[in-house]
Design a protein around this motif. Sequence first.
Motif, PDB file in Angstrom:
ATOM      1  N   ASN A  90       0.882  -1.079   0.003  1.00 41.78           N
ATOM      2  CA  ASN A  90       0.018   0.084   0.071  1.00 41.78           C
ATOM      3  C   ASN A  90       0.951   1.254   0.005  1.00 41.78           C
ATOM      4  OD1 ASN A  90      -2.238   1.685  -0.075  1.00 41.78           O
ATOM      5  ND2 ASN A  90      -2.575   1.524   2.258  1.00 41.78           N
ATOM      6  N   ARG A  91       1.189   1.897  -1.128  1.00 43.72           N
ATOM      7  CA  ARG A  91       2.008   2.730  -1.258  1.00 43.72           C
ATOM      8  C   ARG A  91       1.732   3.837  -2.625  1.00 43.72           C
ATOM      9  NH1 ARG A  91       6.163   1.599  -5.453  1.00 43.72           N
ATOM     10  NH2 ARG A  91       5.442  -0.329  -6.611  1.00 43.72           N
ATOM     11  N   ASP A  92       2.467   4.751  -2.325  1.00 45.13           N
ATOM     12  CA  ASP A  92       2.600   5.762  -3.523  1.00 45.13           C
ATOM     13  C   ASP A  92       3.110   5.222  -4.808  1.00 45.13           C
ATOM     14  OD1 ASP A  92       2.491   8.038  -5.366  1.00 45.13           O
ATOM     15  OD2 ASP A  92       3.346   9.244  -3.823  1.00 45.13           O
ATOM     16  N   ASP A 115      -4.652   5.100   5.608  1.00 44.27           N
ATOM     17  CA  ASP A 115      -3.392   4.985   6.453  1.00 44.27           C
ATOM     18  C   ASP A 115      -2.707   6.198   6.635  1.00 44.27           C
ATOM     19  OD1 ASP A 115      -3.764   2.208   6.593  1.00 44.27           O
ATOM     20  OD2 ASP A 115      -2.238   1.607   5.268  1.00 44.27           O
ATOM     21  N   GLN A 116      -2.415   7.007   5.445  1.00 45.60           N
ATOM     22  CA  GLN A 116      -1.751   8.534   5.470  1.00 45.60           C
ATOM     23  C   GLN A 116      -2.468   9.001   6.529  1.00 45.60           C
ATOM     24  OE1 GLN A 116      -1.983  10.641   1.801  1.00 45.60           O
ATOM     25  NE2 GLN A 116       0.192  10.698   1.733  1.00 45.60           N
ATOM     26  N   PHE A 122      -4.490   3.716   1.081  1.00 44.40           N
ATOM     27  CA  PHE A 122      -3.685   4.600   1.115  1.00 44.40           C
ATOM     28  C   PHE A 122      -4.020   5.913   2.030  1.00 44.40           C
ATOM     29  CE2 PHE A 122      -0.717   7.818  -0.277  1.00 44.40           C
ATOM     30  CZ  PHE A 122       0.650   7.208  -0.001  1.00 44.40           C
ATOM     31  N   TYR A 164       7.399   0.793   5.986  1.00 44.80           N
ATOM     32  CA  TYR A 164       7.056   1.559   4.618  1.00 44.80           C
ATOM     33  C   TYR A 164       6.989   3.080   5.628  1.00 44.80           C
ATOM     34  CZ  TYR A 164       4.943   3.990   0.839  1.00 44.80           C
ATOM     35  OH  TYR A 164       4.564   4.892  -0.007  1.00 44.80           O
ATOM     36  N   ASP A 165       7.455   4.062   4.921  1.00 45.58           N
ATOM     37  CA  ASP A 165       7.139   5.464   5.298  1.00 45.58           C
ATOM     38  C   ASP A 165       6.191   6.168   4.454  1.00 45.58           C
ATOM     39  OD1 ASP A 165       9.019   5.375   7.531  1.00 45.58           O
ATOM     40  OD2 ASP A 165      10.905   5.671   6.268  1.00 45.58           O
ATOM     41  N   TYR A 166       5.030   6.383   4.990  1.00 47.57           N
ATOM     42  CA  TYR A 166       4.251   6.957   4.409  1.00 47.57           C
ATOM     43  C   TYR A 166       4.254   8.470   3.946  1.00 47.57           C
ATOM     44  CZ  TYR A 166       1.027   3.075   4.460  1.00 47.57           C
ATOM     45  OH  TYR A 166       0.322   2.081   4.727  1.00 47.57           O
TER      46      TYR A 166
END
Length: 247
Positions: free
Chosen positions: A119-121, A156-157, A153, A243-245
């Motif tokens: 789940n990422r950019d 979470d963000q 995403f 992971y670093d959002y």
Amino acid sequence: MTVFTVFGGHGKVALLFTRFAREAKHVVYNVIRNPSHKEDIEEWGGRPKVLSLEEASANEIAGLLKETQTDVVIFSAGAGGKGGPERTKAVDYEGAVKVYDAMKIAGLRRLIMVSAIDNRDMNQPPPIHYTAADVKWSEEIHNAIPTYYHYKFLADQELIRRSDDIDWTILRPSLLTDEKSSGMIALGNISVKQPISRETVARAILGFASNAESQHLVIDMTEGDVPITTAILAFLGRRESSYDYPL
């Protein structure tokens, strides 16, 4: 004894979590939208609470959390691809935000968010530990279910933005199976292609929820070769998010 309230309380992972938590002498309230699921919840050892994340206000959710004297919230709700993009937005994102708001109203801090691996950019480079096969899989899965990943995403963000108010842990399991758990798990910088048993996820949720050291960590997980409890303690010792959002 801990009192858990699980949003998405009739999901497969939620029901397994309920059984394991009850075996450990905890109390679990399962929030469900459909009253016909009450008997299922009770059979698994949970205490059903009927409430729709789409229709309820943050104040109504806060009232439920106060009534149940909840210690820890588990957010495992999702539209599951039913009802189109608007329903995915209403449950996976807006529903989550309502729960965050409700927790602040109720004076409750501890939350386990059940998210999804990768789940990422997608406009940013993939994590450096990804192999070429991982990158290919990542592109395929995001192309297959873009709406789901978009709103997960954002949820979470937004949760990370509320770190001053919420002691969150974000758990990101890989592809879920109904296989019996091996009792083994891999955490951290792992291959996104390896699947994981729902039973393993449920046991890991309970393990992380029971350890305050997991707050403000993002944790990727697949089936692995290390006993669940051992792997959790080792991961928490490293204090390295998966992971670093971007905020």
